[in-house]
Design a protein around this motif. Structure first.
Motif, PDB file in Angstrom:
ATOM      1  N   ARG A  24       0.833  -1.189   0.000  1.00 30.88           N
ATOM      2  CA  ARG A  24       0.000   0.000   0.000  1.00 30.88           C
ATOM      3  C   ARG A  24       0.877   1.251   0.000  1.00 30.88           C
ATOM      4  O   ARG A  24       1.934   1.298   0.634  1.00 30.88           O
ATOM      5  CB  ARG A  24      -0.918  -0.048   1.212  1.00 30.88           C
ATOM      6  CG  ARG A  24      -1.054   1.222   1.955  1.00 30.88           C
ATOM      7  CD  ARG A  24      -1.991   1.037   3.122  1.00 30.88           C
ATOM      8  NE  ARG A  24      -1.608   1.946   4.164  1.00 30.88           N
ATOM      9  CZ  ARG A  24      -2.437   2.878   4.681  1.00 30.88           C
ATOM     10  NH1 ARG A  24      -3.665   2.939   4.288  1.00 30.88           N
ATOM     11  NH2 ARG A  24      -2.015   3.693   5.598  1.00 30.88           N
ATOM     12  N   ASN A  68     -13.297   5.218  -0.376  1.00 33.89           N
ATOM     13  CA  ASN A  68     -13.093   3.784  -0.183  1.00 33.89           C
ATOM     14  C   ASN A  68     -14.295   2.970  -0.640  1.00 33.89           C
ATOM     15  O   ASN A  68     -14.127   1.874  -1.181  1.00 33.89           O
ATOM     16  CB  ASN A  68     -12.739   3.484   1.271  1.00 33.89           C
ATOM     17  CG  ASN A  68     -11.257   3.693   1.537  1.00 33.89           C
ATOM     18  OD1 ASN A  68     -10.422   3.025   0.941  1.00 33.89           O
ATOM     19  ND2 ASN A  68     -10.927   4.640   2.399  1.00 33.89           N
ATOM     20  N   TYR A 120     -13.850   2.686  -4.285  1.00 30.73           N
ATOM     21  CA  TYR A 120     -12.818   1.684  -4.568  1.00 30.73           C
ATOM     22  C   TYR A 120     -13.415   0.281  -4.527  1.00 30.73           C
ATOM     23  O   TYR A 120     -13.196  -0.542  -5.425  1.00 30.73           O
ATOM     24  CB  TYR A 120     -11.708   1.747  -3.510  1.00 30.73           C
ATOM     25  CG  TYR A 120     -10.754   2.904  -3.618  1.00 30.73           C
ATOM     26  CD1 TYR A 120     -10.569   3.590  -4.812  1.00 30.73           C
ATOM     27  CD2 TYR A 120     -10.002   3.302  -2.505  1.00 30.73           C
ATOM     28  CE1 TYR A 120      -9.678   4.643  -4.890  1.00 30.73           C
ATOM     29  CE2 TYR A 120      -9.103   4.353  -2.581  1.00 30.73           C
ATOM     30  CZ  TYR A 120      -8.944   5.018  -3.771  1.00 30.73           C
ATOM     31  OH  TYR A 120      -8.059   6.059  -3.835  1.00 30.73           O
ATOM     32  N   HIS A 122      -0.530   4.797  -8.818  1.00 27.12           N
ATOM     33  CA  HIS A 122      -1.436   3.756  -8.382  1.00 27.12           C
ATOM     34  C   HIS A 122      -0.982   2.408  -8.913  1.00 27.12           C
ATOM     35  O   HIS A 122      -1.274   2.044 -10.038  1.00 27.12           O
ATOM     36  CB  HIS A 122      -2.837   4.094  -8.873  1.00 27.12           C
ATOM     37  CG  HIS A 122      -3.910   3.344  -8.171  1.00 27.12           C
ATOM     38  ND1 HIS A 122      -3.897   1.976  -8.057  1.00 27.12           N
ATOM     39  CD2 HIS A 122      -5.007   3.756  -7.520  1.00 27.12           C
ATOM     40  CE1 HIS A 122      -4.961   1.596  -7.382  1.00 27.12           C
ATOM     41  NE2 HIS A 122      -5.638   2.656  -7.037  1.00 27.12           N
ATOM     42  N   GLN A 169      -8.828  -2.071   1.000  1.00 23.86           N
ATOM     43  CA  GLN A 169      -9.651  -0.865   1.132  1.00 23.86           C
ATOM     44  C   GLN A 169     -10.808  -1.095   2.096  1.00 23.86           C
ATOM     45  O   GLN A 169     -11.222  -0.176   2.787  1.00 23.86           O
ATOM     46  CB  GLN A 169     -10.157  -0.420  -0.239  1.00 23.86           C
ATOM     47  CG  GLN A 169      -9.071  -0.083  -1.240  1.00 23.86           C
ATOM     48  CD  GLN A 169      -7.952   0.792  -0.724  1.00 23.86           C
ATOM     49  OE1 GLN A 169      -6.781   0.530  -0.952  1.00 23.86           O
ATOM     50  NE2 GLN A 169      -8.291   1.837   0.007  1.00 23.86           N
ATOM     51  N   HIS A 226     -15.561   5.774 -11.433  1.00 25.19           N
ATOM     52  CA  HIS A 226     -16.045   5.540 -10.062  1.00 25.19           C
ATOM     53  C   HIS A 226     -15.423   6.527  -9.076  1.00 25.19           C
ATOM     54  O   HIS A 226     -16.115   7.150  -8.277  1.00 25.19           O
ATOM     55  CB  HIS A 226     -15.683   4.113  -9.620  1.00 25.19           C
ATOM     56  CG  HIS A 226     -16.707   3.099  -9.975  1.00 25.19           C
ATOM     57  ND1 HIS A 226     -16.739   2.475 -11.204  1.00 25.19           N
ATOM     58  CD2 HIS A 226     -17.751   2.587  -9.285  1.00 25.19           C
ATOM     59  CE1 HIS A 226     -17.753   1.625 -11.237  1.00 25.19           C
ATOM     60  NE2 HIS A 226     -18.380   1.672 -10.085  1.00 25.19           N
ATOM     61  N   VAL A 227     -14.105   6.625  -9.143  1.00 30.09           N
ATOM     62  CA  VAL A 227     -13.394   7.418  -8.142  1.00 30.09           C
ATOM     63  C   VAL A 227     -13.697   8.903  -8.308  1.00 30.09           C
ATOM     64  O   VAL A 227     -13.968   9.600  -7.333  1.00 30.09           O
ATOM     65  CB  VAL A 227     -11.877   7.129  -8.209  1.00 30.09           C
ATOM     66  CG1 VAL A 227     -11.125   8.088  -7.315  1.00 30.09           C
ATOM     67  CG2 VAL A 227     -11.608   5.698  -7.808  1.00 30.09           C
ATOM     68  N   PHE A 238      -6.693  -5.776  -3.438  1.00 32.28           N
ATOM     69  CA  PHE A 238      -6.950  -4.344  -3.372  1.00 32.28           C
ATOM     70  C   PHE A 238      -8.259  -4.079  -2.629  1.00 32.28           C
ATOM     71  O   PHE A 238      -8.302  -3.271  -1.694  1.00 32.28           O
ATOM     72  CB  PHE A 238      -7.013  -3.769  -4.790  1.00 32.28           C
ATOM     73  CG  PHE A 238      -7.440  -2.330  -4.855  1.00 32.28           C
ATOM     74  CD1 PHE A 238      -6.562  -1.316  -4.504  1.00 32.28           C
ATOM     75  CD2 PHE A 238      -8.724  -1.991  -5.267  1.00 32.28           C
ATOM     76  CE1 PHE A 238      -6.958   0.018  -4.556  1.00 32.28           C
ATOM     77  CE2 PHE A 238      -9.121  -0.665  -5.334  1.00 32.28           C
ATOM     78  CZ  PHE A 238      -8.239   0.337  -4.969  1.00 32.28           C
ATOM     79  N   ARG A 239      -9.299  -4.785  -3.020  1.00 31.30           N
ATOM     80  CA  ARG A 239     -10.608  -4.610  -2.391  1.00 31.30           C
ATOM     81  C   ARG A 239     -10.529  -4.858  -0.887  1.00 31.30           C
ATOM     82  O   ARG A 239     -11.034  -4.070  -0.090  1.00 31.30           O
ATOM     83  CB  ARG A 239     -11.607  -5.587  -3.018  1.00 31.30           C
ATOM     84  CG  ARG A 239     -12.985  -5.535  -2.401  1.00 31.30           C
ATOM     85  CD  ARG A 239     -13.764  -6.793  -2.713  1.00 31.30           C
ATOM     86  NE  ARG A 239     -13.061  -7.987  -2.220  1.00 31.30           N
ATOM     87  CZ  ARG A 239     -13.394  -9.245  -2.526  1.00 31.30           C
ATOM     88  NH1 ARG A 239     -14.399  -9.464  -3.332  1.00 31.30           N
ATOM     89  NH2 ARG A 239     -12.702 -10.252  -2.047  1.00 31.30           N
ATOM     90  N   TRP A 261     -15.929  -0.418  -7.336  1.00 29.55           N
ATOM     91  CA  TRP A 261     -15.238  -0.652  -8.594  1.00 29.55           C
ATOM     92  C   TRP A 261     -14.618  -2.048  -8.607  1.00 29.55           C
ATOM     93  O   TRP A 261     -14.740  -2.782  -9.587  1.00 29.55           O
ATOM     94  CB  TRP A 261     -14.133   0.387  -8.826  1.00 29.55           C
ATOM     95  CG  TRP A 261     -13.200  -0.041  -9.924  1.00 29.55           C
ATOM     96  CD1 TRP A 261     -13.433   0.036 -11.262  1.00 29.55           C
ATOM     97  CD2 TRP A 261     -11.917  -0.654  -9.767  1.00 29.55           C
ATOM     98  NE1 TRP A 261     -12.368  -0.485 -11.956  1.00 29.55           N
ATOM     99  CE2 TRP A 261     -11.429  -0.914 -11.063  1.00 29.55           C
ATOM    100  CE3 TRP A 261     -11.131  -1.007  -8.659  1.00 29.55           C
ATOM    101  CZ2 TRP A 261     -10.181  -1.521 -11.284  1.00 29.55           C
ATOM    102  CZ3 TRP A 261      -9.892  -1.609  -8.872  1.00 29.55           C
ATOM    103  CH2 TRP A 261      -9.436  -1.853 -10.178  1.00 29.55           C
ATOM    104  N   ALA A 262     -13.979  -2.410  -7.519  1.00 31.75           N
ATOM    105  CA  ALA A 262     -13.297  -3.700  -7.442  1.00 31.75           C
ATOM    106  C   ALA A 262     -14.288  -4.845  -7.642  1.00 31.75           C
ATOM    107  O   ALA A 262     -14.017  -5.778  -8.420  1.00 31.75           O
ATOM    108  CB  ALA A 262     -12.582  -3.838  -6.102  1.00 31.75           C
ATOM    109  N   TYR A 271     -12.480   2.576 -13.355  1.00 26.87           N
ATOM    110  CA  TYR A 271     -11.915   3.033 -12.084  1.00 26.87           C
ATOM    111  C   TYR A 271     -11.963   4.561 -11.992  1.00 26.87           C
ATOM    112  O   TYR A 271     -12.435   5.137 -11.024  1.00 26.87           O
ATOM    113  CB  TYR A 271     -10.476   2.550 -11.955  1.00 26.87           C
ATOM    114  CG  TYR A 271      -9.777   3.053 -10.721  1.00 26.87           C
ATOM    115  CD1 TYR A 271      -9.811   2.331  -9.541  1.00 26.87           C
ATOM    116  CD2 TYR A 271      -9.077   4.255 -10.728  1.00 26.87           C
ATOM    117  CE1 TYR A 271      -9.188   2.786  -8.399  1.00 26.87           C
ATOM    118  CE2 TYR A 271      -8.450   4.733  -9.592  1.00 26.87           C
ATOM    119  CZ  TYR A 271      -8.507   3.988  -8.432  1.00 26.87           C
ATOM    120  OH  TYR A 271      -7.888   4.456  -7.309  1.00 26.87           O
TER     121      TYR A 271
END
Lengths: 198, 198
Positions: free
Chosen positions: A92, B163, B166, B97, B125, A161-162, B121-122, B169-170, A158
DNA sequence: TAGAGCATGTAATAGGTTACATGATTAG
DNA sequence: CTAATCATGTAACCTATTACATGCTCTA
């Protein structure tokens, strides 16, 4: 010691096909501006190293009127190293978020000025969202049969969404600040708290 | 030349009250781990400079059994500089990223491996979201009357919005990848495209 | 008794950007 | 005529992290 990911950013882009350092820079600038960037000062020395380590081959393509192009192509060994990185767990990374940092000290400026900052943030992200949509369109039209397409689509998704989350947060934050009654004017001597419970 | 924001991160935190370098490090670690971090190698030299420039005053607090504490307090001049930065437009900063970068080269590994990465990743977060909720609770209980509270709440809200985006999206990305039929096995020689339209 | 916490600080190192040098061509 | 594009590369510089030095106290 901290490991640089630039090496893999270069290796990875070479998996799209043989390329020059100039191409790599352009690719990151034009297509991936949202979440990655590279500078010549990093790219060229790394390409040289990749060649000496046998992860890429180098060939010079002469051109007339223009400087020679030094084209690098990924080798099997290079692909192997790339794949190893691709499957390895991703550590991370704490991105520094200047707007949020400023907000932490929002007490020291007026409500209106805080709102101004969040509006700037919102507008920037709106612009970015628009750019992403445009890029998405362009990609869907021009590169239909590219095998990397599904992954680019995920990257676009991505971004959508973000950025939508950014904008929604900003709208809410602005509304919250607007509802706060503008009390005491901004101080010219520090407003301090003499006890912080850590 | 690029301007460092660490100076302002230190100046800003001093607006919360007089503090030592040790305190500053701890504050960023424990409360702002999500979007900012500082190391001693930056903090201590900067505090020294702030004092010589008259932006902060330094006083030594003797302790028994423990090392002395060097407490820095913001001056009027320091606050002024902080305020100038707080209202200045914030330049956009491209955070790198890694998960997204890896996804860009997802063609070079299997679908299952790509899914694995997004799941990681998911989950990370999700953990971060949980931490934010916990921190929010703790702050609401312990520091009710702090004037900075509304701004901290905005920061928490930011963390929640982003988050959640995130994670959403994931989930979608994983679903998309699962629907893709696993075609040809992963190559051991680079899959290349010989035309990139830039 | 080993390790963590307290606390300040520096040196070595790594990571990354910017500016510059070079030089031809083409578009505005 | 100016600026941008093409193209490679390096040196200087800035930023930031990590490791180390020091040394006391308290806990497991």
């Amino acid at each position: 010691m901290k490991k640089s990911k630039t090496r893999f950013a270069v290796l990875g882009i070479l998996s799209y096909g043989p390329m020059s350092g100039y191409d790599i820079k352009k690719f990151y600038e034009q297509n991936v501006a949202g979440f990655w960037s590279e500078s010549y000062g990093q790219i060229y020395p790394i390409l040289k190293r990749l060649a000496t380590e046998g992860l890429a081959t180098r060939s010079v393509h002469k051109q007339e009127g223009k400087p020679d192009r030094h084209i690098y192509a990924l080798t099997a060994k290079g692909l192997e190293e790339l794949q190893q990185w691709l499957v390895a767990p991703t550590g991370r990374h704490i991105g520094r978020h200047e707007t949020l940092l400023k907000l932490m000290f929002g007490q020291q400026i007026s409500l209106a000025q805080n709102i101004r900052q969040i509006e700037r943030f919102r507008d920037r992200q709106k612009g970015e969202l628009t750019e992403i949509e445009a890029l998405k369109q362009r990609f869907q039209q021009e590169e239909v049969e590219d095998p990397n397409m599904p992954f680019w689509q995920l990257a676009f998704s991505y971004g959508e969404h973000v950025n939508r989350a950014y904008i929604k947060w900003a709208e809410e934050a602005i509304a919250t600040l607007r509802e706060m009654e503008p009390k005491a004017p901004v101080s010219t001597s520090p407003k301090v708290r003499y006890s912080i419970h850590c």
